[in-house]
Design an enzyme around this catalytic site. Structure first.
Site, short mmCIF file in Angstrom:
data_model
loop_
_atom_site.label_atom_id
_atom_site.label_comp_id
_atom_site.label_asym_id
_atom_site.label_seq_id
_atom_site.Cartn_x
_atom_site.Cartn_y
_atom_site.Cartn_z
N LYS A 201 3.79 -8.03 -2.74
CA LYS A 201 3.83 -8.03 -1.43
C LYS A 201 4.35 -8.44 -0.54
CE LYS A 201 0.03 -4.55 -1.69
NZ LYS A 201 -1.40 -4.21 -1.84
N ARG B 224 -4.35 -4.93 -10.10
CA ARG B 224 -2.66 -3.72 -9.51
C ARG B 224 -1.52 -4.46 -9.52
NH1 ARG B 224 -0.55 -0.72 -5.20
NH2 ARG B 224 -0.42 1.40 -5.87
#
Length: 282
Positions: A214, A250
């Site tokens: 991210k 995840r």
């Protein structure tokens, strides 16, 4: 390595043209199945299938288009593996169809707020449900997000959504929580939430951590402008989650994550340290 010593690894399969890291790579169901097989071989414990990008600024997709992307892949994976499958969707209709096709977890970035019937649909499905915090919608969530106390506000939101789900009939033991790293947060907000992971784990629900590749990682390391340059930062976040006791992470990079977590767990075992076992799907 005993899985209970570390978080489970949820491998990502995005069946989208525009996801921030791997958009367009697995639109063909055959490519998607090949990627799923690769993730399983690399040690993924769960597969997360998504047909709509939720990256900042992403445009919405119709339920029909989303279902057309994910259902063939879920059916194809289920034909060759009994691995738990998570459907990453905000839409109750897509979740219902995905569970009918073989999905076992509903991973909802909207925390059952997309439509009024979402909580009741989740209760009727009877599957595990992940409730994630997101400020606004994907198209607007990064427009100057503000909090007075990000950890306290995210915690209050997640507890309220869990209560709403249970009021609709979702069993408490079916509920997971996700603080929503990158979903309407600045770098400082994301780092504060990662630091507060023990606080979220203490709520007593399994915690899913989604920090893989991210943008906040580039905030710490500006040279990591491309998503594929963020493996080191992703592993650092996953290890912070493991130390806090999250139930699952995840990830895009299953092999590297499994290796990092297994080494971390081996060190904990050698030191005689254990992490409390969260309620995670079989």
């Amino acid at each position: 390595m005993t899985a209970s010593l570390r978080p489970r690894v949820m491998g990502i399969v995005n069946v989208t043209p525009d996801s921030f890291s791997d958009g367009g790579r697995f639109l063909d169901p055959r490519q998607g199945v090949e990627h799923a097989r690769r993730l399983i071989a690399q040690g993924a414990d769960i597969l997360d299938i998504g047909g709509e990008s939720t990256r900042p600024g992403a445009a919405p997709v119709s339920a029909e288009d989303e279902a057309a992307r994910v259902l063939p892949l879920i059916e194809a994976i289920r034909a060759v593996s009994d691995i738990p499958i998570s459907i990453d969707t905000m839409k109750p209709a897509v979740a219902r169809a995905a569970v009918a096709a073989g999905a076992t977890i509903w991973n909802d970035v909207a925390a059952l707020r997309f439509s009024p019937e979402a909580p009741e649909v989740a209760a009727g499905l009877g599957c595990e449900v992940v409730l994630m915090h997101m400020l606004g919608r994907p198209g607007t969530m990064q427009d100057e997000p503000r909090y007075d106390d990000v950890a306290a506000e995210v915690e209050a939101f997640l507890l309220a959504r869990a209560a709403a789900a249970m009021a609709a009939g979702v069993a408490r033991e079916k509920i997971w929580l996700d603080p929503g790293i990158g979903f309407g947060k600045t770098l400082a907000h994301n780092l504060a939430l990662l630091a507060a992971l023990p606080r979220f784990v203490a709520l007593g629900y399994p915690i899913l951590l989604g920090a893989s590749r991210k943008r906040f990682i580039a905030g710490v390391d500006p040279s990591a402008d491309q998503a594929t340059d963020r493996l080191g930062g992703s592993l650092a976040a996953h290890l912070a989650g493991a130390a806090a006791g999250v139930a699952a992470v995840r990830v895009h990079d299953a092999r590297e994550t499994v290796q990092a977590l297994d080494v971390w767990a081996a060190i904990q075992a050698a030191a005689g340290t254990t992490v409390s076992d969260a309620a995670i799907p079989a």
